[in-house]
Design an enzyme around this catalytic site. Structure first.
Site, PDB file in Angstrom:
ATOM      1  CE1 TYR A 142      -3.697   2.466   0.499  1.00 29.04           C
ATOM      2  CE2 TYR A 142      -2.472   3.253   2.408  1.00 29.04           C
ATOM      3  CZ  TYR A 142      -3.501   3.410   1.502  1.00 29.04           C
ATOM      4  OH  TYR A 142      -4.325   4.509   1.591  1.00 29.04           O
ATOM      5  CG  ASP A 237       5.775   3.619   0.854  1.00 28.43           C
ATOM      6  OD1 ASP A 237       6.061   4.214   1.923  1.00 28.43           O
ATOM      7  OD2 ASP A 237       4.620   3.549   0.417  1.00 28.43           O
ATOM      8  CE  LYS A 265       1.971   4.253   8.727  1.00 32.29           C
ATOM      9  NZ  LYS A 265       0.631   4.656   9.141  1.00 32.29           N
TER      10      LYS A 265
END
Length: 428
Positions: A142, A237, A265
């Site tokens: 994702y 990523d 994050k």
């Protein structure tokens, strides 16, 4: 009706589905969402006053736990000085310098406000730098909800994708090719079929959005070799793995250096944030240096930068944290595997360092195709059995479990005792 149920009913009147991100609807486990009211260390409390050992951890940012004092103090101090300026601040310079110091190969960094924004910007940079249009991604990875990343695999090995969401045009989806994770052979076929057309390959160096699926030996190295040979860029990523696996991120952990990275994050300490960065020559196409435009009013927000700097400085100053996280992760995975084996429950426990997933299927799970074989009904029963014992897990089979520095050895042992009790009691 519980307070959480009341809040969910009210939320559905004003918010699509009652939530601001789909997984929060808890549909996969068949119950109302847990509405959090506060967190401290390894624990959260819900609107009904129930206390949980939290293994969601805001989906990854809270590697130091909830309300970690140096982070909250930095946030409060920054907010008192002004929440936003729309002008450069010293903190964003410090953040960019710190990322570049910690992650070998990162020379220039641009701050943004989310992981999705970081990814779509990095892809635009890749296209601008190479002059090519096609992007290759992997099933089960994702990369946020930008249009080009919401695609399914086509019917053939080297077939362009098709939309995986309403509102994504077929033309946009056709610019993305989807490949099986850990399948080097398929990747080679894709490069052979689209020679000179691929701008970049983007990958989660550890798959963490189909459950945790580590890279097979040689997989990341092969991606590096293939992209280099054909003049395409390699993008890691690291929104989840960035500063989660090690202080040098997944690229340092595995010893494979991409051309571009995306972060999020942990670098925000729990506040909204994202960043992308990489080689100086590649990043020099970004405006105002080059022709690739990207901007954001809240990019480099001073409060988010203060939180992220406090978190990263803590991790840099206490490298033992990663050893302790790894030990807790290993104990949890080994203990769960032993429990399910003894109770004759088909399950595969996978993970790396402080990440884990219990797949209710025979393993190993090496790709999204493997992950989809999981018994999701059994996972829902498992989730409910743990929730009623005060252990909060991701409300989906296909998500990661996050261990934080705030989780104690006793927390891990309690987790295992709850799992064994549920397994032996026939609840799964």
């Amino acid at each position: 009706m519980s307070r959480c149920e009341e809040l969910f009913a009210e939320a559905r009147r004003y918010i699509p589905g009652g939530v601001n991100s789909p997984v929060r609807a808890f549909r996969s486990v068949g119950c109302a969402p847990v509405f959090a009211t506060r967190g401290e260390g390894a624990y959260i409390w819900d609107a009904d006053g129930r206390k949980y050992a939290d293994y969601i951890g805001s989906w990854g940012p809270l590697i130091l736990g909830h309300a970690y004092a140096p982070v909250t103090e930095a946030v409060c101090a920054a907010a008192r000085g002004g929440a936003s300026f729309g002008l450069p601040t010293e903190r964003e310079v410090e953040m960019a310098r710190l990322i570049a110091e910690l992650v070998e190969g990162v020379e220039l960094v641009r701050m943004v406000s989310s992981g999705t924004e970081a990814v779509l910007s990095a892809l635009r940079v890749a296209r601008g730098f190479t002059g090519r249009e096609l992007i290759v991604k992997f099933e089960g990875c994702y990369h946020g909800h930008s249009d080009g990343m919401l695609v399914k695999a086509g019917s053939g090995l080297a077939t362009a994708g098709r939309p995986d969401s309403a509102g994504v045009t077929a033309k946009t989806a056709a610019e993305t090719i989807s490949c099986r994770y850990n399948d080097v052979g398929e990747m080679k076929e894709i490069f052979a079929a689209h020679k000179g057309e691929i701008a970049a390959v983007i990958v989660e160096p550890v798959g963490a959005n189909m459950g945790v699926v580590p890279p097979a030996p040689g997989f990341l190295e092969s991606l590096r070799e293939l992209t280099t040979a054909q003049g395409a860029l390699l993008i890691f990523d690291e929104v989840i793995t960035g500063f989660r696996l090690s202080l040098n991120c997944a690229s340092g952990y595995f010893g494979v250096t991409p051309d571009l990275w995306t972060f999020g994050k942990i670098i925000g300490g729990g506040l909204p944030v994202g960043a992308y960065g990489g080689r100086r020559d590649v990043m020099s196409v970004v405006a105002p240096l080059g022709p690739v435009y990207q901007a954001g009013t809240l990019s480099g927000n001073p409060v988010a930068m203060a939180a992220g700097l406090a978190a990263l400085k803590t991790l840099r100053g206490a490298p033992h944290i990663y050893k302790e996280l790894a030990a807790k992760g290993e104990r949890l995975r080994r203990g769960l595997a032993e429990i399910f084996k003894k109770c004759d429950i088909p399950a595969c426990v996978q993970g790396i360092e402080s990440l884990a997933t219990i797949f209710f299927t025979e393993g190993p799970v090496r790709s999204y195709d493997d992950a989809k074989k999981s018994d999701t009904a059994r996972y829902a029963r498992y989730w409910k059995s743990m929730e009623k014992r005060g252990v909060l897990l991701a409300p989906s089979q296909f998500e990661a479990l996050f261990i934080s520095a705030a989780h104690s050895g006793e927390d891990i042992e309690y987790f295992l005792s709850c799992a064994e009790e549920a397994a032996r009691g026939g609840e799964l």
